[in-house]
Write an enzyme that holds these catalytic residues in place. Structure first.
Site, PDB file in Angstrom:
ATOM      1  N   CYS A  80       0.834  -1.209   0.000  1.00 49.15           N
ATOM      2  CA  CYS A  80       0.000   0.000   0.000  1.00 49.15           C
ATOM      3  C   CYS A  80       0.876   1.270   0.000  1.00 49.15           C
ATOM      4  O   CYS A  80       1.495   1.559  -1.018  1.00 49.15           O
ATOM      5  CB  CYS A  80      -0.980  -0.054   1.157  1.00 49.15           C
ATOM      6  SG  CYS A  80      -2.419   0.972   0.870  1.00 49.15           S
ATOM      7  N   HIS A 173      -3.365  -5.108   1.780  1.00 54.05           N
ATOM      8  CA  HIS A 173      -2.688  -5.305   3.079  1.00 54.05           C
ATOM      9  C   HIS A 173      -2.719  -6.760   3.541  1.00 54.05           C
ATOM     10  O   HIS A 173      -3.520  -7.109   4.414  1.00 54.05           O
ATOM     11  CB  HIS A 173      -3.400  -4.466   4.153  1.00 54.05           C
ATOM     12  CG  HIS A 173      -3.155  -3.011   4.072  1.00 54.05           C
ATOM     13  ND1 HIS A 173      -2.098  -2.390   4.696  1.00 54.05           N
ATOM     14  CD2 HIS A 173      -3.845  -2.042   3.448  1.00 54.05           C
ATOM     15  CE1 HIS A 173      -2.134  -1.101   4.452  1.00 54.05           C
ATOM     16  NE2 HIS A 173      -3.192  -0.851   3.695  1.00 54.05           N
ATOM     17  N   GLU A 175      -0.907  -8.169   5.585  1.00 52.47           N
ATOM     18  CA  GLU A 175      -0.541  -8.276   7.011  1.00 52.47           C
ATOM     19  C   GLU A 175      -1.756  -8.122   7.923  1.00 52.47           C
ATOM     20  O   GLU A 175      -1.665  -8.361   9.120  1.00 52.47           O
ATOM     21  CB  GLU A 175       0.544  -7.235   7.355  1.00 52.47           C
ATOM     22  CG  GLU A 175       0.089  -5.798   7.507  1.00 52.47           C
ATOM     23  CD  GLU A 175      -0.224  -5.104   6.176  1.00 52.47           C
ATOM     24  OE1 GLU A 175      -0.163  -5.756   5.112  1.00 52.47           O
ATOM     25  OE2 GLU A 175      -0.551  -3.910   6.218  1.00 52.47           O
TER      26      GLU A 175
END
Ligand code: GLN
Length: 205
Positions: A80, A173, A175
């Protein structure tokens, strides 16, 4: 082989990346100064706010050291805001950044925070079920250079993941979810690079 992965820890999703890398048995170094770049096998530039991270990169005198490492072959993954910082061309970023990857990126391409969304996404190189990709004020990759491979598109449309040599960029994302496969893909790039003889062959960009 246990890899040591640096996470640029100036702003953004640092702890979330560290959590997934720990599940995958990687060691982690938080990168805040040049010396933290020594001996790492890969670097993650997390999501957050690209303008803030770029300002801190300048203040911490990290732009040149990080650029040099990447040019010398260090695998890097920008998620991002991190992808924005890696891009050679960005619409509406008001300060210098790393500008290494042959991608053209538009920030906040889906509008403001309330237009964040999740999408099932097929990513080249990831087998099995699609990834649940989380987009938060995400950029899109408008265009890629000749040597850059497109890894994922949103419904055959905008590019949201790409790879060029040792550089990986995703506008979502990984994560923030439970799926570790995107991190595994990056660790595979790091293993390959660490075990190849040409790790520090300098490429002019
Ligand atoms: N919109 C942010 C920026 O331009 C990126 C958002 C994110 O990293 N989730 O930096």
């Amino acid at each position: 082989m246990s890899l040591k992965i640096g996470i640029l820890a100036l702003q953004g999703d640092v702890a979330e990346h560290a959590e997934i890398l720990t599940i995958l048995d990687a060691q982690i170094t938080n990168v805040r100064r040049e010396s933290d770049l020594t001996d790492i096998d890969g670097l993650i530039i997390p999501g957050g706010e690209s303008t803030a991270i770029a300002r801190l990169l300048i203040a911490y005198k990290l732009i040149d050291p990080i650029r040099e490492k990447i040019i010398a072959g260090l695998p890097v993954w920008g998620t991002c805001a991190g992808a924005i910082l890696l891009a050679k061309e960005v619409t509406n970023l008001d300060r210098p950044s790393l500008q290494l990857m042959d991608i053209r990126v538009t920030r906040n391409a889906f509008g403001s925070q309330i237009y964040s969304f999740e999408k099932q996404l097929h990513v080249e190189g990831i087998n099995g079920d699609p990834l649940n990709a989380i987009f938060i004020r995400a950029p899109i990759i408008e265009d890629v250079g000749q040597d850059t491979q497109v890894l994922a598109r949103l419904e055959q449309g905008p590019i949201v993941a790409a790879k060029q040599e040792n550089m990986l960029a995703t506008s979502f994302h990984p994560e923030l979810g439970k799926d570790v496969r995107m991190h595994q893909l990056f660790l595979d790039m790091c293993v390959q690079s660490a075990s190849s003889g040409d790790k520090y062959v300098s490429i002019e960009r």
